[in-house]
Design an enzyme around this catalytic site. Structure first.
Site, short mmCIF file in Angstrom:
data_model
loop_
_atom_site.label_atom_id
_atom_site.label_comp_id
_atom_site.label_asym_id
_atom_site.label_seq_id
_atom_site.Cartn_x
_atom_site.Cartn_y
_atom_site.Cartn_z
N TYR A 86 4.08 3.17 6.33
CA TYR A 86 3.27 4.13 7.07
C TYR A 86 2.34 3.37 8.03
CZ TYR A 86 -0.47 7.20 8.38
OH TYR A 86 -1.38 7.90 9.12
N LYS B 12 -2.91 18.92 15.32
CA LYS B 12 -3.98 19.44 14.47
C LYS B 12 -4.75 20.57 15.15
CE LYS B 12 -2.58 16.55 11.52
NZ LYS B 12 -1.85 15.58 12.31
N TYR C 168 3.73 7.88 14.46
CA TYR C 168 4.41 9.16 14.20
C TYR C 168 5.55 9.44 15.17
CZ TYR C 168 0.17 10.06 11.47
OH TYR C 168 -0.85 9.97 10.57
N1 PLP Z 1 2.52 13.39 14.66
C1 PLP Z 1 1.24 13.07 14.95
C2 PLP Z 1 0.91 12.55 16.30
C3 PLP Z 1 0.25 13.23 13.96
O1 PLP Z 1 -1.03 12.92 14.26
C4 PLP Z 1 0.61 13.70 12.68
C5 PLP Z 1 -0.43 13.79 11.64
O2 PLP Z 1 -0.30 13.46 10.50
C6 PLP Z 1 1.96 14.03 12.43
C7 PLP Z 1 2.88 13.85 13.45
C8 PLP Z 1 2.45 14.55 11.13
O3 PLP Z 1 2.09 15.90 10.93
P1 PLP Z 1 1.81 16.44 9.47
O4 PLP Z 1 0.75 15.56 8.89
O5 PLP Z 1 1.41 17.85 9.64
O6 PLP Z 1 3.08 16.30 8.67
#
Ligand code: PLP
Length: 341
Positions: free
Chosen positions: A270, A49, A296
């Protein structure tokens, strides 16, 4: 070179490091490198971010806003980074922290990301239930609260994604990778990246499509909703491409096939890891001391390892993009408890 077209406020140490994952490469018989957006900022452990917020914060400052307002779940990396960016530029932040009960632990709302937000003097608002990236009334209420107190809020949607400037950070990332490739004298045929709210993958798709040599951008879904993720990535990619073209940047024509989303590693839901997610997290930690989280990056590293084992990348080079998230690990300690240790 998007810096020439849009204002950007530096919040990180870019270019982020790139290095070969020697032991994983050897085990998998595939050349695997990592680009470390998890260690690319000094702001409260950083993450993907920060790269996006550089463009949104520049816009917020230009518009005279004094408070960043956003939304995520309790252990959101995004809201922690919004709070960090606000602190670093002297703004306030209000973040709606949605409550979802699937991860039942008495410290879930006390440690990890939410702790860092509290230490940085943020204003986390514990409210809302359930995951989706659509606009929420809890978020609208937070914006109203800032206005009622005489502040000027700057709204940032979940993941800084469905925002006009949300895709710029990772479109620019593509140029950064190309520059590092030139220095290293190598080319990455495949980019593997976790995807959820969509602007990370969308930005990459646009940025890499503007380059002469084509490559695959493989998004490992973490939202556990392939259709929703695909809609988000497609919309943001098209919007970002148009925005860049409208400022005189290169216009790219995107095809459906450019948006590659792998749904196989996102379960059981999720925010919840599978046994295979946890095993992959342990492998990356034991072999490379590279920490990934159960929400994630554990899912994208699982996808990378499994796809490599199945021969998907034979004779090709892979760049795993690490987007951060390790600060959430404390909240998920239970997933790693070992009765024998
Ligand atoms: N990886 C991490 C550690 C994240 O905090 C996020 C946030 O959502 C993502 C991946 C996914 O990225 P995006 O939301 O831009 O698809």
């Amino acid at each position: 070179a998007l810096d020439k077209l849009f204002p950007r406020k530096t919040l990180g140490f870019f270019p982020s490091p790139i290095h070969k994952l020697e032991r994983l490469s050897e085990m998998l018989g595939t050349e695997i490198w990592a680009k470390r957006d998890d260690v690319s900022s000094g702001l409260a452990f950083g993450g993907n971010k920060i790269r996006k917020l550089e463009w949104l914060v520049a816009d917020a400052l230009a518009k005279g806003c004094d408070t960043l307002v956003s939304i995520g779940n309790i252990q959101s990396n995004h809201t922690r980074q919004v709070c960090a960016a606000a602190a670093a530029v002297g703004m306030k932040s209000y973040t709606v922290q949605e409550t979802w009960l699937e991860w039942d632990d008495p410290v879930y709302d006390k440690v990890g990301n939410i702790l860092l937000t509290r230490i940085m003097g943020g204003n986390p608002i514990m409210a809302g239930y359930g995951y989706s990236t659509t606009e929420k009334d809890t978020w609208a209420k937070a914006l109203e609260e800032v206005r009622a107190k005489g502040g000027k809020p700057y709204p940032i949607p979940a993941g800084a994604s469905d925002h006009p400037l949300g895709g710029l950070g990772y479109a620019n990332f593509a140029d950064e990778v190309a520059m590092q490739e030139q220095q290293l004298g190598i080319f990455f045929d495949n980019i593997v990246v976790a995807t959820c709210t969509g602007s990370t993958q969308a930005g990459m798709v646009v940025g890499f499509a503007a380059q002469d040599k084509r490559r695959r951008v493989i998004g490992i879904d973490t939202a556990d909703d392939e259709a929703m993720t695909r809609r988000a990535v497609t919309k943001i990619a098209n919007d970002t491409s148009e925005l860049i073209a409208s400022k005189g940047g290169k216009k790219v024509a995107l095809k459906d096939a450019d948006i590659e989303i792998i749904p196989d590693y996102s379960g059981p839901a999720y925010g919840l890891p599978s046994e295979q997610t946890i095993a992959a997290i342990r492998t990356a930690a034991e072999m490379e001391a590279m920490l990934t989280d159960p929400v994630y990056e554990g899912k994208s590293i699982d996808g990378l390892i499994d796809m490599a084992k199945k021969g998907h990348f034979k004779g090709e080079r892979v760049l795993y993009v690490h987007l951060g998230g390790a600060p959430a690990l404390n909240a998920y300690y239970k997933a790693f408890e070992d009765p024998e240790n």
